[in-house]
Scaffold this motif. Structure first.
Motif, mmCIF file in Angstrom:
data_model
loop_
_atom_site.group_PDB
_atom_site.id
_atom_site.type_symbol
_atom_site.label_atom_id
_atom_site.label_comp_id
_atom_site.label_asym_id
_atom_site.label_seq_id
_atom_site.Cartn_x
_atom_site.Cartn_y
_atom_site.Cartn_z
ATOM 1 N N ASP A 125 3.083 -0.736 2.554
ATOM 2 C CA ASP A 125 2.732 -2.136 2.797
ATOM 3 C C ASP A 125 3.787 -3.002 2.104
ATOM 4 O O ASP A 125 4.713 -2.496 1.461
ATOM 5 C CB ASP A 125 1.302 -2.447 2.337
ATOM 6 C CG ASP A 125 1.104 -2.309 0.828
ATOM 7 O OD1 ASP A 125 2.054 -2.570 0.060
ATOM 8 O OD2 ASP A 125 -0.018 -1.956 0.416
ATOM 9 N N SER A 127 3.826 -4.880 -0.553
ATOM 10 C CA SER A 127 4.005 -4.752 -2.006
ATOM 11 C C SER A 127 4.637 -3.405 -2.357
ATOM 12 O O SER A 127 5.434 -3.306 -3.290
ATOM 13 C CB SER A 127 2.677 -4.959 -2.747
ATOM 14 O OG SER A 127 1.677 -4.156 -2.210
ATOM 15 N N GLN A 128 4.308 -2.374 -1.595
ATOM 16 C CA GLN A 128 4.920 -1.057 -1.846
ATOM 17 C C GLN A 128 6.398 -1.054 -1.447
ATOM 18 O O GLN A 128 7.208 -0.355 -2.064
ATOM 19 C CB GLN A 128 4.163 0.024 -1.074
ATOM 20 C CG GLN A 128 2.749 0.239 -1.610
ATOM 21 C CD GLN A 128 1.858 0.966 -0.629
ATOM 22 O OE1 GLN A 128 2.193 1.117 0.546
ATOM 23 N NE2 GLN A 128 0.715 1.413 -1.101
ATOM 24 N N ALA A 131 8.179 -2.600 -4.296
ATOM 25 C CA ALA A 131 8.290 -1.624 -5.381
ATOM 26 C C ALA A 131 9.366 -0.587 -5.063
ATOM 27 O O ALA A 131 10.103 -0.154 -5.953
ATOM 28 C CB ALA A 131 6.929 -0.951 -5.614
ATOM 29 N N LYS A 172 -3.227 -10.402 -3.703
ATOM 30 C CA LYS A 172 -2.068 -9.694 -3.098
ATOM 31 C C LYS A 172 -0.761 -10.350 -3.532
ATOM 32 O O LYS A 172 0.227 -9.669 -3.834
ATOM 33 C CB LYS A 172 -2.216 -9.714 -1.576
ATOM 34 C CG LYS A 172 -1.154 -8.928 -0.825
ATOM 35 C CD LYS A 172 -1.698 -7.626 -0.279
ATOM 36 C CE LYS A 172 -0.676 -6.834 0.492
ATOM 37 N NZ LYS A 172 -0.943 -6.783 1.920
ATOM 38 N N LYS A 175 0.153 -9.185 -6.834
ATOM 39 C CA LYS A 175 0.650 -7.808 -6.786
ATOM 40 C C LYS A 175 2.095 -7.771 -6.290
ATOM 41 O O LYS A 175 2.896 -6.942 -6.731
ATOM 42 C CB LYS A 175 -0.226 -6.968 -5.859
ATOM 43 C CG LYS A 175 -1.571 -6.599 -6.433
ATOM 44 C CD LYS A 175 -2.415 -5.961 -5.343
ATOM 45 C CE LYS A 175 -3.146 -4.751 -5.827
ATOM 46 N NZ LYS A 175 -3.983 -4.137 -4.809
ATOM 47 N N ALA A 179 5.153 -6.243 -8.204
ATOM 48 C CA ALA A 179 5.982 -5.197 -7.578
ATOM 49 C C ALA A 179 7.457 -5.568 -7.549
ATOM 50 O O ALA A 179 8.297 -4.716 -7.283
ATOM 51 C CB ALA A 179 5.478 -4.920 -6.159
ATOM 52 N N LEU B 155 -4.200 -0.590 5.102
ATOM 53 C CA LEU B 155 -3.542 -1.094 3.889
ATOM 54 C C LEU B 155 -4.385 -0.805 2.658
ATOM 55 O O LEU B 155 -5.612 -0.907 2.702
ATOM 56 C CB LEU B 155 -3.297 -2.601 4.007
ATOM 57 C CG LEU B 155 -2.477 -3.047 5.215
ATOM 58 C CD1 LEU B 155 -2.335 -4.569 5.214
ATOM 59 C CD2 LEU B 155 -1.102 -2.395 5.221
ATOM 60 N N ASN B 157 -3.519 -2.212 -0.537
ATOM 61 C CA ASN B 157 -3.253 -3.186 -1.611
ATOM 62 C C ASN B 157 -3.810 -4.573 -1.332
ATOM 63 O O ASN B 157 -3.381 -5.537 -1.958
ATOM 64 C CB ASN B 157 -1.752 -3.293 -1.868
ATOM 65 C CG ASN B 157 -1.278 -2.278 -2.892
ATOM 66 O OD1 ASN B 157 -1.843 -2.200 -3.981
ATOM 67 N ND2 ASN B 157 -0.287 -1.494 -2.541
ATOM 68 N N LEU B 197 -2.010 -2.344 -8.529
ATOM 69 C CA LEU B 197 -0.986 -2.074 -7.510
ATOM 70 C C LEU B 197 -1.021 -0.591 -7.151
ATOM 71 O O LEU B 197 -0.743 0.263 -7.989
ATOM 72 C CB LEU B 197 0.392 -2.477 -8.055
ATOM 73 C CG LEU B 197 1.581 -2.338 -7.108
ATOM 74 C CD1 LEU B 197 1.411 -3.211 -5.867
ATOM 75 C CD2 LEU B 197 2.877 -2.700 -7.819
ATOM 76 N N GLN B 198 -1.381 -0.313 -5.912
ATOM 77 C CA GLN B 198 -1.499 1.089 -5.465
ATOM 78 C C GLN B 198 -0.162 1.555 -4.906
ATOM 79 O O GLN B 198 0.481 0.845 -4.136
ATOM 80 C CB GLN B 198 -2.566 1.209 -4.370
ATOM 81 C CG GLN B 198 -3.951 0.724 -4.793
ATOM 82 C CD GLN B 198 -4.672 1.680 -5.723
ATOM 83 O OE1 GLN B 198 -4.192 2.785 -6.000
ATOM 84 N NE2 GLN B 198 -5.817 1.247 -6.231
ATOM 85 N N PRO B 200 2.412 4.192 -2.682
ATOM 86 C CA PRO B 200 2.345 4.635 -1.297
ATOM 87 C C PRO B 200 1.269 5.695 -1.105
ATOM 88 O O PRO B 200 1.045 6.532 -1.983
ATOM 89 C CB PRO B 200 3.736 5.213 -1.040
ATOM 90 C CG PRO B 200 4.626 4.483 -1.997
ATOM 91 C CD PRO B 200 3.786 4.276 -3.225
#
Lengths: 296, 217
Positions: A125, A127-128, A131, A172, A175, A179, B155, B157, B197-198, B200
């Motif tokens: 997603d 935020s990932q 990161a 979000k 986050k 991130a 999703l 997050n 925060l998760q 992947p």
């Protein structure tokens, strides 16, 4: 490698970004015309990534064009069409070709676009993806493998200040900053009072906020957005103002409204800059900037 | 109780699948497809009429109690004379039933339904997907509501920017999973777990095709 956009963000000046949409096909003339017209007037231009899930020339190709033409690109990347291998690979390619600004988005559903039966990926997603950028910069990939040469990016994300309900979006947003988002380009804003209250909250975070301004082109277009685009709310007085524009004068009125809003945001120092979305009418961005008394 | 949720294939698709196959035996099921009214006794009877109207010959029909059960073969054995007269078995069950019959009888099968999801009845005539059996359950951190299943994008997050008034961007009749999760966690006083925060997702819970053996140790 610090991008010129990053330098502009750090300088504290009022930032101006705009959108350039790559073409549906390989006729790059109109895109090149827009890039040529805008590259010296804005701090950076976003290359949209199959916007609204409509298949087009890729944002990476558009960003390369901007770079080659002497402009400053912000590569938009959605998580809709690529898994984590493809996203990381494209980031490495971008960095290797001098593209150092990335806007990370989750992406619209494929069901909203022109390939409705396609598989939506969403392996990561937004935020990932942010990161992941920070991990690549440290010389590793998401599989914890060493990179031979690591990239550097100025990474950003989006927020919808008028989402309903708002708090899940703000969680979000926080986050995304955690991130690694350094800048935020917002969904279109039309109500400055509501935006001011959003900024009172957002100011506590170490992130630059560029307010999203969409050029209104007609009253029906404003009503269409209110009905169909999540988090976009054109207040009735603005719709009335558009409706009362003389015949053939709606665009001029739209430019006046956008210019007026940007000028207020700029002079009242409400946020750090503006992201102008002229949706298909990018050649009008200089007129909007002029209406806002913004000089390149 | 979990159910296999199905919908009928279009008449055009069934006609195409049955092209050149004129002698048909119909199988329905007394469990999930009876609940969803896609393969119970009334639907099997209606299918028989439709096939006869289109000039097909129906050698027989049966509604087995639980098509995906191993006992189905014993029930079908009682109908074997009529089944052997048929070119094809038109099966009005979910895909579990179709594959069970296919593996038991080793005969040509045509599914009359599309299997949509594993879900449950949440209101009269309403069925919702609950679990996609991803193999890496995360609902301990989401208030017991699954975003992998209930968020269109899976999703983990928080909501995307397409959510609107608690509904999903693809369908205003579908709830936004993250609005549900937000509301539930707020009620539970556990909103902090949404702030985490998760990383992947692990898509390797169980690589397809799934296979699991109870340890012999």
């Amino acid at each position: 490698m610090i991008s010129s956009f990053q330098k502009a963000l750090d300088s504290g000046k009022f930032i101006v970004t705009c959108e350039v949409a790559p073409p549906k096909g390989i006729n790059l003339e109109k895109t090149a015309h827009h890039i040529d017209l805008l590259k010296d007037k804005v701090d950076a231009m976003n290359l949209t990534d199959h916007q609204s899930s409509v298949m087009r020339y890729p944002s990476l190709g558009g960003a390369l064009m901007v770079k080659e033409m002497g402009g400053e690109p912000i590569l938009q990347m959605t998580c809709r069409d690529r898994n984590r291998l493809a996203l990381q690979g494209d980031l490495l390619f971008a960095a290797s070709r001098g593209i150092h600004n990335v806007l990370c988005l989750t992406g619209d559903s494929v069901m909203l676009g022109d390939h409705k039966k396609a598989k939506g990926v969403f392996d990561l997603d937004s935020s990932q993806l942010l990161a992941a950028i920070r991990i690549l910069e440290k010389g590793k990939d998401l599989g914890d493998n060493e990179l031979d040469g690591s990239p550097a990016f100025c990474a950003g994300a989006i927020v919808t200040p008028e989402a309903k309900p708002l708090e899940p979006q703000l969680i979000k947003f926080e986050k995304k900053i955690e991130a690694g988002a350094e800048f935020i380009q917002t969904q279109a804003v039309f109500d400055l009072d509501k935006f001011k209250s959003f900024m009172e909250y957002a100011r506590q975070f170490p992130v630059k906020i560029l307010v999203g301004i969409i050029l209104l082109t007609s009253a029906p277009m404003a009503r269409f957005m209110n009905k169909n685009i999540a988090g976009v709310n054109v207040p009735q007085p603005l719709i009335d103002e558009m409706a009362q524009a003389p015949k053939g004068g709606a665009i001029v009125k739209g430019i006046e409204i956008a210019g007026r809003m940007i000028k207020a945001i700029h002079t009242e120092k409400i946020c750090d800059g503006v992201h102008i979305m002229a949706i298909g009418k990018e050649e009008l961005v200089p007129d909007i900037m002029a209406a806002a008394d913004l000089t390149p | 109780m979990i159910r296999s949720i199905t919908k009928p294939k279009s008449k055009e698709e069934i006609d195409t699948l049955l092209d050149g196959l004129n002698r048909i035996f119909i199988i329905g099921c007394g469990t999930c497809v009876t609940l969803t009214r896609t393969g119970g006794a009334p639907e099997v009877a209606a299918m028989k009429e439709a096939l006869l109207d289109s000039g097909k010959l129906v050698t027989g029909q049966v509604v087995v109690p639980v098509a995906c059960d191993n006992l189905t073969s014993e029930i079908l054995n009682e109908e074997m004379e009529k089944i052997e007269q048929a070119d094809v078995l038109l099966i009005m069950t979910c895909a579990f039933g179709v594959q069970t019959v296919s593996s038991q009888l080793k005969r040509m099968v045509v599914p009359a339904l599309d299997t949509l999801f594993i879900g449950k009845e949440t209101g009269y005539g309403q069925f919702n997907e609950i679990c996609t059996q991803c193999g890496t359950c995360i609902i301990g951190e989401t208030g017991g509501i699954c975003p992998v299943t209930n968020c269109h994008k899976g999703l983990v997050n928080g909501p995307c920017g397409g959510t609107n008034q608690g509904k999903c961007e693809i369908d205003s009749n579908k709830d936004c999973a993250w609005t549900l999760i937000y509301n539930r966690l707020t009620e539970l006083g556990r909103l902090d777990s949404m702030r985490k925060l998760q990383g992947p997702r692990n898509f390797l819970g169980e690589p397809t095709p799934g296979k699991y053996e109870i340890s012999k140790s």
